[in-house]
Motif scaffolding. Structure first.
Motif, PDB file in Angstrom:
ATOM      1  N   LEU A   1       0.830  -1.206   0.000  1.00  0.00           N
ATOM      2  CA  LEU A   1       0.000   0.000   0.000  1.00  0.00           C
ATOM      3  C   LEU A   1       0.868   1.260   0.000  1.00  0.00           C
ATOM      4  CD1 LEU A   1      -2.691  -1.057   2.641  1.00  0.00           C
ATOM      5  CD2 LEU A   1      -3.018  -0.908   0.170  1.00  0.00           C
ATOM      6  N   ASN A   2       1.928   1.241   0.804  1.00  0.00           N
ATOM      7  CA  ASN A   2       2.817   2.401   0.888  1.00  0.00           C
ATOM      8  C   ASN A   2       3.528   2.667  -0.434  1.00  0.00           C
ATOM      9  OD1 ASN A   2       2.116   2.729   3.558  1.00  0.00           O
ATOM     10  ND2 ASN A   2       3.911   1.682   4.359  1.00  0.00           N
ATOM     11  N   LYS A   3       3.812   1.594  -1.157  1.00  0.00           N
ATOM     12  CA  LYS A   3       4.472   1.729  -2.460  1.00  0.00           C
ATOM     13  C   LYS A   3       3.623   2.568  -3.399  1.00  0.00           C
ATOM     14  CE  LYS A   3       7.901   0.358  -5.210  1.00  0.00           C
ATOM     15  NZ  LYS A   3       9.316   0.682  -4.908  1.00  0.00           N
ATOM     16  N   VAL A   4       2.329   2.323  -3.402  1.00  0.00           N
ATOM     17  CA  VAL A   4       1.404   3.064  -4.264  1.00  0.00           C
ATOM     18  C   VAL A   4       1.257   4.515  -3.787  1.00  0.00           C
ATOM     19  CG1 VAL A   4      -0.998   3.236  -5.035  1.00  0.00           C
ATOM     20  CG2 VAL A   4       0.148   1.013  -5.012  1.00  0.00           C
ATOM     21  N   LEU A   5       1.104   4.692  -2.476  1.00  0.00           N
ATOM     22  CA  LEU A   5       0.909   6.033  -1.926  1.00  0.00           C
ATOM     23  C   LEU A   5       2.169   6.892  -2.049  1.00  0.00           C
ATOM     24  CD1 LEU A   5      -1.069   5.135   1.334  1.00  0.00           C
ATOM     25  CD2 LEU A   5      -2.000   6.018  -0.811  1.00  0.00           C
ATOM     26  N   LEU A   6       3.319   6.287  -1.785  1.00  0.00           N
ATOM     27  CA  LEU A   6       4.575   7.047  -1.777  1.00  0.00           C
ATOM     28  C   LEU A   6       5.176   7.174  -3.172  1.00  0.00           C
ATOM     29  CD1 LEU A   6       6.619   8.491   0.039  1.00  0.00           C
ATOM     30  CD2 LEU A   6       7.763   6.305   0.398  1.00  0.00           C
ATOM     31  N   SER A   7       5.424   6.032  -3.826  1.00  0.00           N
ATOM     32  CA  SER A   7       6.073   6.046  -5.144  1.00  0.00           C
ATOM     33  C   SER A   7       5.102   6.418  -6.252  1.00  0.00           C
ATOM     34  CB  SER A   7       6.690   4.673  -5.438  1.00  0.00           C
ATOM     35  OG  SER A   7       7.678   4.353  -4.493  1.00  0.00           O
ATOM     36  N   GLY A   8       3.791   6.280  -5.988  1.00  0.00           N
ATOM     37  CA  GLY A   8       2.790   6.637  -6.980  1.00  0.00           C
ATOM     38  C   GLY A   8       2.282   8.044  -6.818  1.00  0.00           C
ATOM     39  N   VAL A   9       1.602   8.312  -5.691  1.00  0.00           N
ATOM     40  CA  VAL A   9       0.938   9.607  -5.483  1.00  0.00           C
ATOM     41  C   VAL A   9       1.947  10.714  -5.143  1.00  0.00           C
ATOM     42  CG1 VAL A   9      -0.815  10.863  -4.191  1.00  0.00           C
ATOM     43  CG2 VAL A   9      -1.165   8.442  -4.721  1.00  0.00           C
ATOM     44  N   ILE A  10       2.707  10.535  -4.065  1.00  0.00           N
ATOM     45  CA  ILE A  10       3.639  11.588  -3.611  1.00  0.00           C
ATOM     46  C   ILE A  10       4.687  11.891  -4.679  1.00  0.00           C
ATOM     47  CG2 ILE A  10       5.334  12.246  -1.854  1.00  0.00           C
ATOM     48  CD1 ILE A  10       2.555  12.081  -0.691  1.00  0.00           C
ATOM     49  N   ASN A  11       5.254  10.830  -5.263  1.00  0.00           N
ATOM     50  CA  ASN A  11       6.269  11.019  -6.307  1.00  0.00           C
ATOM     51  C   ASN A  11       5.655  11.619  -7.562  1.00  0.00           C
ATOM     52  OD1 ASN A  11       8.726  10.915  -7.608  1.00  0.00           O
ATOM     53  ND2 ASN A  11       8.714   8.727  -7.948  1.00  0.00           N
ATOM     54  N   GLY A  12       4.462  11.152  -7.936  1.00  0.00           N
ATOM     55  CA  GLY A  12       3.800  11.656  -9.131  1.00  0.00           C
ATOM     56  C   GLY A  12       3.483  13.135  -9.043  1.00  0.00           C
ATOM     57  N   LEU A  13       3.178  13.622  -7.850  1.00  0.00           N
ATOM     58  CA  LEU A  13       2.903  15.045  -7.625  1.00  0.00           C
ATOM     59  C   LEU A  13       4.181  15.867  -7.531  1.00  0.00           C
ATOM     60  CD1 LEU A  13       0.042  14.724  -4.968  1.00  0.00           C
ATOM     61  CD2 LEU A  13      -0.211  15.526  -7.328  1.00  0.00           C
ATOM     62  N   GLN A  14       5.330  15.185  -7.609  1.00  0.00           N
ATOM     63  CA  GLN A  14       6.653  15.809  -7.482  1.00  0.00           C
ATOM     64  C   GLN A  14       6.833  16.523  -6.140  1.00  0.00           C
ATOM     65  OE1 GLN A  14       6.824  17.531 -11.824  1.00  0.00           O
ATOM     66  NE2 GLN A  14       8.918  17.356 -11.081  1.00  0.00           N
ATOM     67  N   ARG A  15       6.223  15.952  -5.105  1.00  0.00           N
ATOM     68  CA  ARG A  15       6.443  16.458  -3.741  1.00  0.00           C
ATOM     69  C   ARG A  15       7.709  15.768  -3.192  1.00  0.00           C
ATOM     70  NH1 ARG A  15       1.482  15.230  -0.225  1.00  0.00           N
ATOM     71  NH2 ARG A  15       2.805  16.324   1.289  1.00  0.00           N
ATOM     72  N   MET A  16       8.841  16.131  -3.756  1.00  0.00           N
ATOM     73  CA  MET A  16      10.079  15.395  -3.491  1.00  0.00           C
ATOM     74  C   MET A  16      10.594  15.587  -2.063  1.00  0.00           C
ATOM     75  SD  MET A  16       9.931  13.875  -6.229  1.00  0.00           S
ATOM     76  CE  MET A  16      11.243  12.742  -5.839  1.00  0.00           C
TER      77      MET A  16
ATOM     78  N   ALA B   1       8.584  15.923   0.583  1.00  0.00           N
ATOM     79  CA  ALA B   1       7.744  15.007   1.359  1.00  0.00           C
ATOM     80  C   ALA B   1       8.172  13.571   1.115  1.00  0.00           C
ATOM     81  CB  ALA B   1       6.274  15.195   0.971  1.00  0.00           C
ATOM     82  N   PHE B   2       8.495  13.263  -0.139  1.00  0.00           N
ATOM     83  CA  PHE B   2       8.959  11.914  -0.501  1.00  0.00           C
ATOM     84  C   PHE B   2      10.211  11.555   0.305  1.00  0.00           C
ATOM     85  CE2 PHE B   2      11.334   8.871  -3.056  1.00  0.00           C
ATOM     86  CZ  PHE B   2      10.355   7.985  -3.493  1.00  0.00           C
ATOM     87  N   ALA B   3      11.149  12.494   0.370  1.00  0.00           N
ATOM     88  CA  ALA B   3      12.400  12.258   1.107  1.00  0.00           C
ATOM     89  C   ALA B   3      12.145  12.099   2.604  1.00  0.00           C
ATOM     90  CB  ALA B   3      13.367  13.411   0.850  1.00  0.00           C
ATOM     91  N   ILE B   4      11.237  12.930   3.134  1.00  0.00           N
ATOM     92  CA  ILE B   4      10.921  12.869   4.570  1.00  0.00           C
ATOM     93  C   ILE B   4      10.299  11.526   4.926  1.00  0.00           C
ATOM     94  CG2 ILE B   4       9.381  13.791   6.366  1.00  0.00           C
ATOM     95  CD1 ILE B   4       9.839  16.568   5.044  1.00  0.00           C
ATOM     96  N   TYR B   5       9.338  11.060   4.126  1.00  0.00           N
ATOM     97  CA  TYR B   5       8.673   9.790   4.419  1.00  0.00           C
ATOM     98  C   TYR B   5       9.622   8.606   4.271  1.00  0.00           C
ATOM     99  CZ  TYR B   5       4.182  12.170   4.707  1.00  0.00           C
ATOM    100  OH  TYR B   5       3.150  12.989   5.096  1.00  0.00           O
ATOM    101  N   GLN B   6      10.495   8.652   3.272  1.00  0.00           N
ATOM    102  CA  GLN B   6      11.504   7.597   3.140  1.00  0.00           C
ATOM    103  C   GLN B   6      12.420   7.594   4.360  1.00  0.00           C
ATOM    104  OE1 GLN B   6      11.273   5.195   1.078  1.00  0.00           O
ATOM    105  NE2 GLN B   6      11.904   5.708  -0.997  1.00  0.00           N
ATOM    106  N   SER B   7      12.788   8.786   4.820  1.00  0.00           N
ATOM    107  CA  SER B   7      13.651   8.900   5.997  1.00  0.00           C
ATOM    108  C   SER B   7      12.950   8.370   7.247  1.00  0.00           C
ATOM    109  CB  SER B   7      14.072  10.359   6.207  1.00  0.00           C
ATOM    110  OG  SER B   7      14.801  10.839   5.101  1.00  0.00           O
ATOM    111  N   ILE B   8      11.641   8.642   7.350  1.00  0.00           N
ATOM    112  CA  ILE B   8      10.864   8.131   8.487  1.00  0.00           C
ATOM    113  C   ILE B   8      10.887   6.618   8.498  1.00  0.00           C
ATOM    114  CG2 ILE B   8       8.497   7.865   9.377  1.00  0.00           C
ATOM    115  CD1 ILE B   8       7.997  10.779   8.573  1.00  0.00           C
ATOM    116  N   ARG B   9      10.730   6.015   7.318  1.00  0.00           N
ATOM    117  CA  ARG B   9      10.760   4.546   7.208  1.00  0.00           C
ATOM    118  C   ARG B   9      12.068   3.983   7.760  1.00  0.00           C
ATOM    119  NH1 ARG B   9       9.686   2.855   1.471  1.00  0.00           N
ATOM    120  NH2 ARG B   9       7.676   1.997   2.140  1.00  0.00           N
TER     121      ARG B   9
END
Length: 298
Positions: free
Chosen positions: A117-132, A134-142
Motif C-alpha cells: 500500500l505504501n508503495k502506491v501512496l509514496l512512489s505513486g501519489v507523492i512522487n507523481g505530484l513531485q512532492r520530493m 515530502a517523498f524524502a521525509i517519508y523515506q527517511s521516516i521509514r
C-alpha cells in the motif's frame, strides 16, 4: 539518501555486533523474500499511479478518481500476495535450510501488506505530484523507524530470529502518516469514476510490474541463492559486503525517483525535443559521476 546509508550501515553493524553473523544472514534472507513479495503486492499499480498523477497533476477531480481507483485493487492484491507468502513460508525456509528464516518470515507478513500500500501512496501519489521533499521525509521516516526498532530489540534482548518484525511495525506506522497526509489534501473516498481507473491501473500494472520485480531480484538473488547452498553464518558475512554495493545502487534509485514524473509529463505531452535534451543531460552527468564512484567502491 544519507538517512538510508546511516540506517543500512547501522543495521548491519548492530546485528553483527550484538547478535552474530548467522542472525545477520537469516535477517537478510528474510528481507530478500520480503522485498520481492512486496513488489508483487503492489501489482505494478504504483507505476500506473505515478504516470496518471504526473499527467493529471493540475486536474484535482481526476486525481481523486486516480487515487481512489488505486486503493481497492492494491488492497485486494496485497491481501492475496500476503496470504500466498504465508503458504510459502514452510517451503521457502526449508529450501534455505533455516529455522530463523522461518520465524522471521512469519513476523514480516504484515509488513508485506502495508509496504504494498505504501508503495502506491509514496512512489505513486507523492512522487507523481513531485512532492520530493515530502517523498524524502517519508523515506527517511521509514528507515529511522527501522533503526529505532533494532535499537529497541537490542535494549530488550529480543531474540535475533524476531528482528524482522521491525519492518512490519515501521510500514504500519508509515502507512498512517501517508494515508493521513493524502486524505488531508484529497477526499479520495468521494470519487465518482474510480471503477474505470481501477481497470486502467490493473491493465497498466500488469504490463510493467515484472520490471520492478526483476530490478529488486537483481539486488537480492545472490542472497537467496547463497542461502540455499550455504549456512546463515556465511550468508551473513557475504551480505555485509553486499550491503555496500546495494547502497551504491540507491544513488541511481534517487535519480530515477526524481526523473520519473518529469519524463512522464514530457512523454504524455509529446514534447520529444525537451525529453531527449533531459535524457542526454542526465546521461552526460550521471555516467561520469557513477564511473568515478564505481572505481572508488571497487
Amino acid at each position: 539518501m544519507i538517512i538510508l546509508g546511516i540506517s543500512g550501515l547501522s543495521l548491519n553493524l548492530l546485528i553483527s555486533s550484538y547478535y552474530n553473523a548467522s542472525t545477520l544472514g537469516a535477517f537478510n534472507q528474510v528481507i530478500a523474500t520480503y522485498i520481492v513479495f512486496s513488489m508483487l503486492g503492489s501489482g505494478g499499480i504504483n507505476y500506473s499511479v505515478l504516470r496518471a498523477v504526473s499527467e493529471n497533476s493540475m486536474n484535482r477531480k481526476e486525481l481523486i478518481n486516480i487515487i481512489c481507483g488505486a486503493m481497492l485493487p492494491t488492497f485486494l492484491i496485497s491481501i492475496f500476495v500476503s496470504f500466498t507468502y504465508v503458504l510459502l513460508i514452510g517451503p521457502i525456509s526449508s529450501l534455505l535450510g533455516s529455522i530463523e528464516v522461518r520465524s522471521g518470515m512469519r513476523l514480516i507478513v504484515p509488513g508485506i501488506f502495508f509496504f504494498s500500500l505504501n508503495k502506491v501512496l509514496l512512489s505513486g501519489v507523492i512522487n507523481g505530484l513531485q512532492r520530493m521533499k515530502a517523498f524524502a521525509i517519508y523515506q527517511s521516516i521509514r528507515y529511522t523507524l527501522i533503526l529505532i526498532g533494532i535499537f529497541t530489540a537490542i535494549f530488550y534482548s529480543i531474540p535475533g530470529k524476531n528482528l524482522p518484525i521491525v519492518f512490519s511495525l515501521s510500514e504500519m506506522i508509515l502507512f498512517l502518516f501517508l494515508i493521513i497526509d493524502i486524505s488531508l489534501i484529497f477526499n479520495w473516498w468521494s470519487a465518482d469514476d474510480w471503477i474505470n481507473w481501477s481497470k486502467a491501473h490493473l491493465k497498466y500494472g500488469l504490463k510493467c510490474f515484472l520490471s520492478g520485480i526483476f530490478l529488486e531480484l537483481n539486488s537480492r538473488i545472490d542472497i537467496l541463492i547463497l542461502g540455499i547452498f550455504l549456512s546463515d553464518y556465511k550468508v551473513g558475512i557475504y551480505s555485509f559486503a553486499a550491503f555496500f554495493s546495494e547502497g551504491f545502487l540507491q544513488i541511481l534509485v534517487v535519480l530515477q525517483n526524481n526523473y520519473n514524473p518529469i519524463l512522464s509529463k514530457l512523454i504524455s505531452s509529446k514534447d520529444l525535443d525537451t525529453l531527449l535534451k533531459k535524457i542526454k543531460n542526465g546521461m552526460r552527468y550521471t555516467y561520469f559521476i557513477i564511473s568515478i564512484l564505481g572505481i572508488i567502491l571497487i
